[in-house]
Design an enzyme around this catalytic site. Structure first.
Site, PDB file in Angstrom:
ATOM      1  N   GLU A  49       0.819  -1.211   0.000  1.00 28.39           N
ATOM      2  CA  GLU A  49       0.000   0.000   0.000  1.00 28.39           C
ATOM      3  C   GLU A  49       0.857   1.267   0.000  1.00 28.39           C
ATOM      4  O   GLU A  49       0.529   2.244  -0.680  1.00 28.39           O
ATOM      5  CB  GLU A  49      -0.908   0.000   1.238  1.00 28.39           C
ATOM      6  CG  GLU A  49      -1.849   1.183   1.285  1.00 28.39           C
ATOM      7  CD  GLU A  49      -2.686   1.179   2.566  1.00 28.39           C
ATOM      8  OE1 GLU A  49      -3.501   2.090   2.714  1.00 28.39           O
ATOM      9  OE2 GLU A  49      -2.492   0.284   3.393  1.00 28.39           O
ATOM     10  N   ASP A  50       1.960   1.262   0.754  1.00 29.38           N
ATOM     11  CA  ASP A  50       2.738   2.488   0.965  1.00 29.38           C
ATOM     12  C   ASP A  50       4.002   2.580   0.126  1.00 29.38           C
ATOM     13  O   ASP A  50       4.675   3.609   0.145  1.00 29.38           O
ATOM     14  CB  ASP A  50       3.130   2.600   2.448  1.00 29.38           C
ATOM     15  CG  ASP A  50       1.908   2.757   3.346  1.00 29.38           C
ATOM     16  OD1 ASP A  50       0.845   3.136   2.823  1.00 29.38           O
ATOM     17  OD2 ASP A  50       2.014   2.487   4.549  1.00 29.38           O
TER      18      ASP A  50
END
Length: 713
Positions: A88-89
């Site tokens: 996600e990051d």
């Protein structure tokens, strides 16, 4: 994607060294080595990223893995915890994770990432849709939600750095969603800490006041608690039991909810301390219970045996409330060491204790059954809001334990009825139930069940679900199956009504319905957004499409030119089901002149010609249809009658007897009047206008009846 070189392992954070030291107590060296690789990969991926507290971002995945490590989860779950934010990051892909750490780890990280992408809204439909996503992830692999719960727990522990409004939003999500799921999975420690932290951030002032009061009371009660603890230890020892006895202070949130629910002040909440007794085996639990009863008097009605009848999440203990010294009520929990482990770890005990123990197998079977039942509910629910309604019942249950005729135990939510029980046994039994016997006596299907009830369901092959059941069933399974049956029935009836309406519209254009080709139907269904001809007919039956418009779209131009060559009247038999509604404003009955109005989502609504409610809308000709009563109508219809009577003793009984004597049934009665006259408003069941005339003639023969009229509008 940029290449990443892994830093030297000697550069690990102290928290990482501590974590791997703790994990080495139960994991193999190869597993530890793999976890170290996952840590280094995650640290490299998050390089240069910091949390709002200013700490390196890697501290968060380490903390999440630490929480799961205390549950002794397997190495795949811990690796996924260390990597749960990289997709996600950062620019790491699922394929890269799969290549480096295996497909199971990549699937877990992907599942958690999808949950992280959920944006919880205040709007009910958005939140409901997010529940569906979460359930699907849980059903695929329950470890996904374990990682997410640990992730949420660490975020709650470090929530102070957030803005106040964001703290409150996250705290509300936690208490409404994550804490109940942790409870349902039996993760008692995580559940209680999530509740406590949620309370602290959602109601900070109440938390501070209650915390201060508890600290002040703690000093005053410490001597009493020490005395009780010592007395319990001595009495258990005298009974020959080896036991671990601990005193514990109740959580602030538990005290707060008790104050709110029972309208108590803090000083009135006496039992803020509880005691836990842990013994070696089940027989010792009951011996310990007897020893405590010989020490302090039990409070009637406060004993619960969760050993004989475990909670739905697998929790087992004996719960009892006793009168302690100085009239102080104290709570005691008695359990075995194994029960204590399951109470703390819940569904995670599968990984915590590799065992063939029947209790653990039963716990995970129940968890899987719960997840599968929710999946079944999800597939039966028409929309997310309906699913959310079912899910909340399953997440916030107060348990009621009842027995089948064979002696099997079923756990149902508080407020469950005999119909809920029938569907819990089997869907077919629920669909065909007609009566119930509770503890050997006949009882209505809407009867609320109580702990210990023995329930037997009577079924009939011709029976089918009753729409009225939706007013009192509470389980998601019962509600979803009843609604599915009703929707299926409504669909079939709407198809038949749609076909009748369309045939009338086509005949008014002088077109034979049989001459419409399949190609014309397919083209029209496609243009209308319907999946099939049947769906299009159902939409017409429910008023979603006007039959006159559909008929013109099906017809050729030359057919439309000759419109008006014929007409058709819809025959109403009263057996059309939900596709035909009889208006409540005028209560049409056979013999009345009637007209039909196509209303969206309700289908064909029948009014009397002189209904005052429809007078303003009669100009919209496309929505109105010519309808007429059929010759053979074998059902009763509602009609409203108002009677003014002289106020004398026994007049209501005489009026009711006259109505019954005329072969009618009273659905409802309302009365209003003074010392001289009383107005009685009845809702009666009649066959037709002739039957109504018979009833009114009989009522006029009663001397006390001054006036009688049929009410419309």
């Amino acid at each position: 994607m940029q290449a990443r070189g892994l830093p030297d392992s000697s550069a690990t954070l102290p928290e990482a060294d501590f974590l791997f030291g703790e994990l080495s107590c139960y994991l193999k060296p190869d597993d530890i080595s793999e976890l170290q690789n996952a840590y280094l990969f995650s640290r490299s991926a998050h390089s240069g990223q910091f949390r709002q507290s200013g700490e390196p971002y890697i501290s968060h995945p380490l903390a999440v893995a630490g929480i799961l490590g205390k549950l002794r989860l397997d190495s795949q779950t811990l690796a996924a915890a260390l990597l749960h934010d990289v997709m996600e990051d950062t620019h790491v892909s699922k394929a890269e994770l799969s290549d480096r750490f295996g497909k199971p780890v990549a699937e877990l990280v992907d599942g958690v990432s999808k949950l992280d992408q959920i944006e919880f809204q205040t709007r009910a439909d958005a939140q409901a849709e997010n529940f569906r996503k979460m359930l699907l992830a849980m059903a695929r692999d329950v470890r996904v939600i374990l990682i997410k719960l640990a992730d949420r727990l660490h975020n709650m522990r470090t929530l102070e750095v957030m803005r106040p409004e964001k703290r409150r939003r996250i705290a509300r999500e936690t208490m409404e969603i994550y804490a109940p799921i942790a409870n349902r999975l039996g993760l008692n420690n995580i559940y209680q800490e999530l509740q406590e932290l949620g309370f602290r951030h959602l109601y900070p002032t109440r938390y501070r006041v209650l915390n201060k009061a508890t600290r002040a009371a703690r000093g005053n009660r410490r001597e009493v608690v020490s005395k009780i603890l010592e007395s319990i230890k001595q009495r258990l020892a005298a009974a020959g039991l080896e036991a671990e006895v601990t005193g514990r202070e109740k959580q602030l949130y538990s005290i707060y909810t008790k104050m709110v629910e029972k309208h108590l002040t803090f000083s009135e909440v006496l039992d803020i301390y509880g005691f836990r007794v842990i013994v070696k085996d089940v027989p010792s639990c009951y011996v310990a219970l007897g020893a405590l009863h010989s020490l302090y008097n039990p409070i009637p009605g406060k004993f619960k045996d969760y050993i004989a009848i475990p909670k739905a999440n697998g929790y087992q203990s004996l719960h009892n409330t006793l009168w302690g010294p100085y009239g102080t009520p104290i709570e005691a929990q008695i359990r075995t060491t194994e029960m204590h482990r399951i109470a703390e770890a819940g569904v995670a005990s599968h990984w915590l204790y590799k065992s063939t123990d029947a209790d653990l197998n039963d716990l995970h079977m129940k968890t899987n059954q719960w997840l599968q039942s929710l999946l079944e509910t999800l597939s039966d629910s028409a929309d997310s809001l309906e699913f959310l309604e079912h899910l909340k019942v399953d997440l916030f249950p107060g348990e009621v334990y009842v027995f089948t005729p064979q002696g099997e135990i079923l756990a149902l939510p508080k407020g469950a009825t005999a119909v809920d029980f029938a569907y819990a046994v089997h869907t077919d039994i629920g669909d065909r139930c007609v009566a119930a016997k509770i503890n050997g006596e006949n009882a209505p299907l809407r009867t609320h069940l109580r702990n210990g009830d023995r329930v037997e369901i009577v079924t009939a092959s011709h029976a089918k679900p009753n729409p009225a059941w939706l007013n009192y069933v509470v389980t998601g399974k019962a509600r979803s199956h009843i609604r599915r049956f009703l929707k299926t029935m409504q669909y079939e009836e709407s198809v038949r009504m749609g076909e009748r309406l369309l045939n009338q519209a086509l005949q008014s254009l002088g077109i034979d319905p049989l001459m419409i080709s399949e190609t014309q139907w397919e083209k029209l269904a496609r243009e209308s957004g319907a999946k099939s001809r049947k769906d299009l007919l159902a939409d017409m039956g429910l008023g979603m499409h006007l039959p006159a418009v559909v008929a013109r779209r099906l017809a050729a131009p030359e057919d439309i030119a000759s419109a008006g060559n014929g007409g058709g009247v819809i025959t109403i038999l009263g057996t059309e089901g939900v596709a035909v509604q009889f208006a409540k404003c005028c209560h049409p009955i056979p013999g009345d002149s009637i007209v039909g109005f196509i209303k969206k989502d309700q289908g064909l609504v029948i009014h009397t010609h002189d209904c005052p409610v429809i007078s303003k809308t009669r100009g919209h000709s496309d929505n109105w249809l010519d309808v007429a009563w059929g010759k053979e109508i074998a059902r009763h219809f509602e009609v409203c009658v108002r009677t003014v009577v002289v106020n004398q003793r026994g007049v209501l009984a005489r009026v009711a007897a006259a109505i019954a004597g005329a072969g009618s049934n009273i659905d409802n009665v309302a009365m209003d009047g003074d010392d001289t006259y009383t107005t009685m408003s009845f809702t009666l069941q009649v066959r037709n206008r002739y039957h109504l005339a018979q009833i009114m003639r009989g009522l006029r023969g009663i001397p006390e009846v001054a006036r009688i009229i049929r009410v419309k509008g």
